[in-house]
Scaffold this motif. Structure first.
Motif, PDB file in Angstrom:
ATOM      1  N   GLY A  67      -4.051 -38.652  -2.134  1.00 29.19           N
ATOM      2  CA  GLY A  67      -3.576 -37.346  -1.674  1.00 29.19           C
ATOM      3  C   GLY A  67      -3.749 -37.176  -0.178  1.00 29.19           C
ATOM      4  N   GLY A  68      -2.607 -37.116   0.519  1.00 27.14           N
ATOM      5  CA  GLY A  68      -2.626 -36.952   1.985  1.00 27.14           C
ATOM      6  C   GLY A  68      -2.387 -35.517   2.388  1.00 27.14           C
ATOM      7  N   GLY A  69      -3.071 -34.584   1.706  1.00 22.76           N
ATOM      8  CA  GLY A  69      -3.066 -33.190   2.156  1.00 22.76           C
ATOM      9  C   GLY A  69      -4.236 -32.969   3.100  1.00 22.76           C
ATOM     10  N   VAL A 110      -5.694 -43.602   2.818  1.00 24.86           N
ATOM     11  CA  VAL A 110      -5.225 -42.354   2.209  1.00 24.86           C
ATOM     12  C   VAL A 110      -3.849 -42.665   1.628  1.00 24.86           C
ATOM     13  N   LEU A 111      -3.700 -42.488   0.317  1.00 24.80           N
ATOM     14  CA  LEU A 111      -2.418 -42.777  -0.342  1.00 24.80           C
ATOM     15  C   LEU A 111      -1.710 -41.456  -0.642  1.00 24.80           C
ATOM     16  N   GLU A 112      -0.523 -41.313  -0.112  1.00 25.05           N
ATOM     17  CA  GLU A 112       0.233 -40.061  -0.269  1.00 25.05           C
ATOM     18  C   GLU A 112       1.581 -40.368  -0.911  1.00 25.05           C
ATOM     19  N   GLY A 135       3.538 -32.473   3.326  1.00 25.63           N
ATOM     20  CA  GLY A 135       4.568 -32.009   2.387  1.00 25.63           C
ATOM     21  C   GLY A 135       4.009 -31.202   1.229  1.00 25.63           C
ATOM     22  N   GLY A 136       2.691 -31.223   1.041  1.00 29.95           N
ATOM     23  CA  GLY A 136       2.067 -30.472  -0.048  1.00 29.95           C
ATOM     24  C   GLY A 136       1.631 -29.091   0.419  1.00 29.95           C
ATOM     25  N   ASN A 137       0.586 -28.586  -0.217  1.00 30.45           N
ATOM     26  CA  ASN A 137       0.141 -27.223   0.081  1.00 30.45           C
ATOM     27  C   ASN A 137      -0.358 -27.057   1.503  1.00 30.45           C
ATOM     28  N   GLY A 143       0.987 -27.863   4.092  1.00 26.28           N
ATOM     29  CA  GLY A 143       2.104 -27.429   4.931  1.00 26.28           C
ATOM     30  C   GLY A 143       2.862 -26.249   4.343  1.00 26.28           C
ATOM     31  N   ARG A 144       2.347 -25.662   3.259  1.00 24.80           N
ATOM     32  CA  ARG A 144       3.088 -24.594   2.567  1.00 24.80           C
ATOM     33  C   ARG A 144       2.311 -23.296   2.499  1.00 24.80           C
ATOM     34  N   ASN A 145       1.090 -23.305   3.023  1.00 31.13           N
ATOM     35  CA  ASN A 145       0.250 -22.119   2.801  1.00 31.13           C
ATOM     36  C   ASN A 145       0.390 -21.118   3.938  1.00 31.13           C
ATOM     37  N   THR A 146      -0.253 -19.972   3.747  1.00 39.76           N
ATOM     38  CA  THR A 146      -0.134 -18.881   4.720  1.00 39.76           C
ATOM     39  C   THR A 146      -1.289 -18.862   5.723  1.00 39.76           C
ATOM     40  N   THR A 147      -2.134 -19.860   5.673  1.00 36.42           N
ATOM     41  CA  THR A 147      -3.117 -20.250   6.696  1.00 36.42           C
ATOM     42  C   THR A 147      -4.231 -19.230   6.970  1.00 36.42           C
ATOM     43  N   VAL A 153      -3.288 -33.760 -13.682  1.00 36.39           N
ATOM     44  CA  VAL A 153      -2.408 -34.886 -14.053  1.00 36.39           C
ATOM     45  C   VAL A 153      -3.118 -36.212 -13.767  1.00 36.39           C
ATOM     46  N   LEU A 154      -3.663 -36.340 -12.540  1.00 32.01           N
ATOM     47  CA  LEU A 154      -4.351 -37.583 -12.165  1.00 32.01           C
ATOM     48  C   LEU A 154      -5.651 -37.721 -12.953  1.00 32.01           C
ATOM     49  N   GLY A 155      -6.340 -36.581 -13.166  1.00 34.13           N
ATOM     50  CA  GLY A 155      -7.594 -36.612 -13.930  1.00 34.13           C
ATOM     51  C   GLY A 155      -7.349 -37.187 -15.320  1.00 34.13           C
ATOM     52  N   GLN A 169       3.855 -18.375  -4.217  1.00 30.72           N
ATOM     53  CA  GLN A 169       4.931 -18.305  -3.226  1.00 30.72           C
ATOM     54  C   GLN A 169       4.434 -17.735  -1.897  1.00 30.72           C
ATOM     55  N   ALA A 170       5.144 -18.086  -0.846  1.00 21.06           N
ATOM     56  CA  ALA A 170       4.908 -17.472   0.470  1.00 21.06           C
ATOM     57  C   ALA A 170       6.267 -17.080   1.038  1.00 21.06           C
ATOM     58  N   PHE A 171       6.246 -16.171   2.002  1.00 24.80           N
ATOM     59  CA  PHE A 171       7.479 -15.572   2.513  1.00 24.80           C
ATOM     60  C   PHE A 171       7.396 -15.471   4.030  1.00 24.80           C
ATOM     61  N   PHE A 224      -0.739  -8.290  -1.779  1.00 25.81           N
ATOM     62  CA  PHE A 224       0.081  -8.451  -0.575  1.00 25.81           C
ATOM     63  C   PHE A 224      -0.853  -8.667   0.617  1.00 25.81           C
ATOM     64  N   TYR A 225      -0.520  -9.632   1.461  1.00 19.05           N
ATOM     65  CA  TYR A 225      -1.250  -9.812   2.712  1.00 19.05           C
ATOM     66  C   TYR A 225      -0.257 -10.337   3.731  1.00 19.05           C
ATOM     67  N   VAL A 226      -0.514 -10.076   5.014  1.00 16.83           N
ATOM     68  CA  VAL A 226       0.483 -10.404   6.037  1.00 16.83           C
ATOM     69  C   VAL A 226      -0.199 -10.774   7.347  1.00 16.83           C
ATOM     70  N   GLY A 228      -9.301 -28.063  -7.599  1.00 24.43           N
ATOM     71  CA  GLY A 228      -9.558 -26.713  -8.100  1.00 24.43           C
ATOM     72  C   GLY A 228      -9.662 -25.679  -6.993  1.00 24.43           C
ATOM     73  N   TRP A 229      -8.856 -25.849  -5.933  1.00 26.85           N
ATOM     74  CA  TRP A 229      -8.980 -24.955  -4.772  1.00 26.85           C
ATOM     75  C   TRP A 229      -8.272 -23.624  -4.966  1.00 26.85           C
ATOM     76  N   CYS A 230      -7.594 -23.474  -6.086  1.00 25.46           N
ATOM     77  CA  CYS A 230      -6.874 -22.225  -6.350  1.00 25.46           C
ATOM     78  C   CYS A 230      -6.002 -21.895  -5.134  1.00 25.46           C
ATOM     79  N   GLY A 282      -7.731 -22.944  -0.585  1.00 26.40           N
ATOM     80  CA  GLY A 282      -8.265 -24.208  -0.096  1.00 26.40           C
ATOM     81  C   GLY A 282      -7.983 -24.541   1.347  1.00 26.40           C
ATOM     82  N   PHE A 283      -7.016 -23.875   1.975  1.00 34.38           N
ATOM     83  CA  PHE A 283      -6.711 -24.250   3.359  1.00 34.38           C
ATOM     84  C   PHE A 283      -7.910 -23.968   4.261  1.00 34.38           C
ATOM     85  N   LYS A 284      -8.507 -22.790   4.099  1.00 36.61           N
ATOM     86  CA  LYS A 284      -9.630 -22.432   4.963  1.00 36.61           C
ATOM     87  C   LYS A 284     -10.821 -23.363   4.766  1.00 36.61           C
TER      88      LYS A 284
HETATM   89  C1  LIG Z   1       2.079 -20.220  -0.738  1.00 41.42           C
HETATM   90  C2  LIG Z   1       0.656 -20.617  -0.526  1.00 41.42           C
HETATM   91  C3  LIG Z   1      -0.167 -19.822   0.255  1.00 41.42           C
HETATM   92  C4  LIG Z   1      -1.496 -20.188   0.455  1.00 41.42           C
HETATM   93  N1  LIG Z   1      -2.247 -19.453   1.325  1.00 41.42           N
HETATM   94  C5  LIG Z   1      -3.511 -19.858   1.622  1.00 41.42           C
HETATM   95  C6  LIG Z   1      -4.234 -19.158   2.622  1.00 41.42           C
HETATM   96  O1  LIG Z   1      -3.733 -18.223   3.254  1.00 41.42           O
HETATM   97  N2  LIG Z   1      -5.510 -19.571   2.881  1.00 41.42           N
HETATM   98  C7  LIG Z   1      -6.083 -20.599   2.208  1.00 41.42           C
HETATM   99  O2  LIG Z   1      -7.251 -20.893   2.466  1.00 41.42           O
HETATM  100  N3  LIG Z   1      -5.384 -21.306   1.275  1.00 41.42           N
HETATM  101  C8  LIG Z   1      -4.116 -20.963   0.969  1.00 41.42           C
HETATM  102  N4  LIG Z   1      -3.385 -21.675   0.051  1.00 41.42           N
HETATM  103  C9  LIG Z   1      -4.034 -22.763  -0.684  1.00 41.42           C
HETATM  104  C10 LIG Z   1      -4.102 -24.070   0.086  1.00 41.42           C
HETATM  105  O3  LIG Z   1      -2.862 -24.376   0.651  1.00 41.42           O
HETATM  106  C11 LIG Z   1      -4.537 -25.196  -0.853  1.00 41.42           C
HETATM  107  O4  LIG Z   1      -5.683 -24.814  -1.595  1.00 41.42           O
HETATM  108  C12 LIG Z   1      -4.898 -26.476  -0.096  1.00 41.42           C
HETATM  109  O5  LIG Z   1      -3.939 -26.778   0.885  1.00 41.42           O
HETATM  110  C13 LIG Z   1      -4.980 -27.616  -1.100  1.00 41.42           C
HETATM  111  O6  LIG Z   1      -5.496 -28.790  -0.541  1.00 41.42           O
HETATM  112  P1  LIG Z   1      -4.611 -29.927   0.192  1.00 41.42           P
HETATM  113  O7  LIG Z   1      -4.261 -29.446   1.543  1.00 41.42           O
HETATM  114  O8  LIG Z   1      -5.364 -31.186   0.142  1.00 41.42           O
HETATM  115  O9  LIG Z   1      -3.330 -29.979  -0.768  1.00 41.42           O
HETATM  116  P2  LIG Z   1      -1.931 -30.705  -0.582  1.00 41.42           P
HETATM  117  O10 LIG Z   1      -1.416 -30.569   0.798  1.00 41.42           O
HETATM  118  O11 LIG Z   1      -1.073 -30.241  -1.703  1.00 41.42           O
HETATM  119  O12 LIG Z   1      -2.332 -32.235  -0.778  1.00 41.42           O
HETATM  120  C14 LIG Z   1      -2.328 -32.916  -2.007  1.00 41.42           C
HETATM  121  C15 LIG Z   1      -1.432 -34.127  -1.831  1.00 41.42           C
HETATM  122  O13 LIG Z   1      -1.569 -34.979  -2.953  1.00 41.42           O
HETATM  123  C16 LIG Z   1      -0.337 -35.651  -3.099  1.00 41.42           C
HETATM  124  N5  LIG Z   1      -0.275 -36.247  -4.438  1.00 41.42           N
HETATM  125  C17 LIG Z   1      -0.170 -35.611  -5.630  1.00 41.42           C
HETATM  126  N6  LIG Z   1      -0.124 -36.522  -6.623  1.00 41.42           N
HETATM  127  C18 LIG Z   1      -0.211 -37.740  -6.036  1.00 41.42           C
HETATM  128  C19 LIG Z   1      -0.209 -39.064  -6.542  1.00 41.42           C
HETATM  129  N7  LIG Z   1      -0.095 -39.331  -7.850  1.00 41.42           N
HETATM  130  N8  LIG Z   1      -0.309 -40.092  -5.654  1.00 41.42           N
HETATM  131  C20 LIG Z   1      -0.425 -39.854  -4.323  1.00 41.42           C
HETATM  132  N9  LIG Z   1      -0.412 -38.622  -3.797  1.00 41.42           N
HETATM  133  C21 LIG Z   1      -0.313 -37.577  -4.655  1.00 41.42           C
HETATM  134  C22 LIG Z   1       0.693 -34.540  -2.884  1.00 41.42           C
HETATM  135  O14 LIG Z   1       1.970 -35.070  -2.561  1.00 41.42           O
HETATM  136  C23 LIG Z   1       0.059 -33.759  -1.752  1.00 41.42           C
HETATM  137  O15 LIG Z   1       0.570 -34.123  -0.483  1.00 41.42           O
HETATM  138  C24 LIG Z   1      -2.039 -21.352  -0.177  1.00 41.42           C
HETATM  139  C25 LIG Z   1      -1.205 -22.152  -0.944  1.00 41.42           C
HETATM  140  C26 LIG Z   1       0.134 -21.806  -1.108  1.00 41.42           C
HETATM  141  C27 LIG Z   1       1.034 -22.703  -1.891  1.00 41.42           C
END
Ligand SMILES: Cc1cc2nc3c(=O)[nH]c(=O)nc-3n(C[C@H](O)[C@H](O)[C@H](O)COP(=O)(O)OP(=O)(O)OC[C@H]3O[C@@H](n4cnc5c(N)ncnc54)[C@H](O)[C@@H]3O)c2cc1C
Length: 417
Positions: free
Chosen positions: A38-40, A61-63, A69-71, A73-77, A242-244, A259-261, A281-283, A362-364, A367-369
């Protein structure tokens, strides 16, 4: 190459043609001391701190997709440490402290902006509960202020202070050191810094199974072939269960879409992160001017990185109830990410019952912070085989022993089905 004013100047003179790639396009070696799946944010920060803090550099790191591309880069930070319970408070405050020095540590501007987070209170009882939280935060050395209605109006005058407000504002809790960061810069910064220590970052490499020697995991099967490993750490966010399961672990985790907007760009309006205490709601406002906001989960299990329109409506209703002027703004984009929800809304970072396999998940939706502290503590756990003291509460066996860490309220809501 170190980024500096001098390197900008020198590359300016050569027509910007001599910048190096931020990280190498590595291909897998036959074996590594540690493989992170996981390269998050969490996987990359773990790899960086394994090298930086523990001198373990034979790491991959295997991605399965691309970095960011995962969370991450998708979160509201939103970054904050306004937690109440022992186990959470120390960990998240440590994370905020790492954020405060992160751009320097990575030599990459992650644009950490400590603009403060305000959570509004809509009854005397809610304000009382916030005072309780603020007192505990202060006792733990974490900054917190309670604001009365007039102070909230002075800081965020665009909220609904009218007599017809759906839920009148009584006051708020403010954490001044909370804020936001640039999400993809965090992924890129950690990737570049880990690569600088010799870590191989391998994109488009999906882990499809685990290699065992007896009871021990000694490698992974991937879309680029079999790769051996002394230890394997999972940091795959929404795909943790899934991996577990592929490794033989049945985890107490459900995957849900969040979702984020973002709206069209506006002139500066929202100086803080503002969270609505009466609904989901938060902004905050991005540097490009868009209002970035979010709400609750889509209420069904899914691995899709998009949500449904019902939640768009619910979040918009809450947004307009708190901040009527937002009704005039056009929504530009919305997207989804896959959340790994635990029953008590707290993460799991620990060695697993399977020899050689370590878990970070399990970051719900919080997890970004945690990204810097999670990587720091998971790297310690992988390097030493024992959990870092700051993650002692995040053991997997707490769901068996009953020592769960339920922190609802200002933290993420628990998600018991
Ligand atoms: C809309 C939204 C808003 C959010 N807002 C906040 C916020 O404001 N503050 C906050 O603290 N958190 C927030 N979060 C939560 C936070 O983004 C996540 O908890 C955190 O980013 C998860 O950790 P990560 O960055 O490692 O995840 P990810 O970036 O998802 O990394 C996991 C990686 O594993 C890879 N992967 C999956 N399966 C495999 C496999 N079989 N082989 C290889 N790679 C694999 C995926 O492609 C992915 O890149 C938000 C999330 C979302 C979606």
């Amino acid at each position: 190459m170190r980024y500096s004013a001098f390197s900008i100047f020198r590359n300016g003179l050569s027509g910007q043609k001599n910048w190096q790639r931020a990280w190498r396009a590595a291909e897998p070696k036959p074996t590594y001391d540690v493989i992170i799946v996981g390269g998050g944010g969490h996987g990359l920060s773990t790899a960086f701190y394994l090298a930086e803090n523990h001198g373990i550099r034979n790491v991959a790191v295997l991605e399965k997709g691309y970095i960011g591309g995962g969370n991450v880069g998708r979160n509201t930070t939103v970054i904050r440490s306004n937690y109440l319970l022992d186990g959470n408070t120390q960990f998240y405050e440590f994370s905020v402290k790492l954020w405060e020095g992160l751009s320097q540590a990575l030599n990459f501007n992650v644009m950490f902006s400590q603009r403060g987070q305000i959570v509004t209170a809509h009854s005397a009882d809610q304000l009382d509960a916030f005072s309780h939280r603020a007192n505990i935060m202060r006792l733990n050395g974490i900054d917190a202020d309670i604001l009365d209605r007039d102070e909230v109006r002075r800081l965020v005058p665009y909220l609904d202070f009218s007599d017809t407000a759906r839920f009148p504002i009584h006051g708020a809790i403010l954490q001044g050191r909370a804020g936001t960061a640039r999400h993809d810069a965090v992924a890129w910064g950690y990737a570049r810094a880990a690569d600088g220590h010799g870590v191989d970052i391998i994109q488009n490499c999906e882990v499809t199974g685990f290699v065992r020697d007896g009871d021990r995991i000694v490698g992974v099967e991937t879309s680029k072939g079999r790769i051996g490993a002394g230890k394997v750490g999972l940091a795959v966010a929404g795909h943790t269960s899934v991996l577990g399961r592929k490794a033989g672990l049945e985890l107490p985790i459900e995957s849900h879409v969040l979702q984020a907007f973002v709206t069209e760009p506006l002139k500066p309006l929202v100086d803080h992160v503002v969270a609505y205490g009466a609904d989901h709601f938060y902004v905050s406002q991005s540097d490009k001017g868009g209002l970035v906001f979010g709400g609750n989960l889509d209420g069904y299990n899914s691995y899709a990185q998009r949500g449904n329109l019902g939640v768009v409506r619910e979040v918009s209703e809450a947004a307009i109830a708190l901040m009527p002027c937002i009704s005039r703004v056009r929504l530009l984009r919305h997207w989804g990410g896959v959340m790994d929800m635990t029953p008590d809304a707290s993460p799991i970072i620990c060695p697993t019952p399977i020899d050689g396999l370590y878990l970070n998940g399990g970051w719900c939706y919080g997890g970004f912070k945690a990204t810097p502290a999670s990587g720091w503590c998971f790297a310690h756990t992988l390097a030493t085989g024992t959990p870092h003291p700051l993650i002692a509460a995040y053991r997997l066996d707490r769901f068996r022993t009953g020592r769960t860490l339920d922190e609802a309220g200002v933290g993420p809501s628990a998600w018991l089905q």
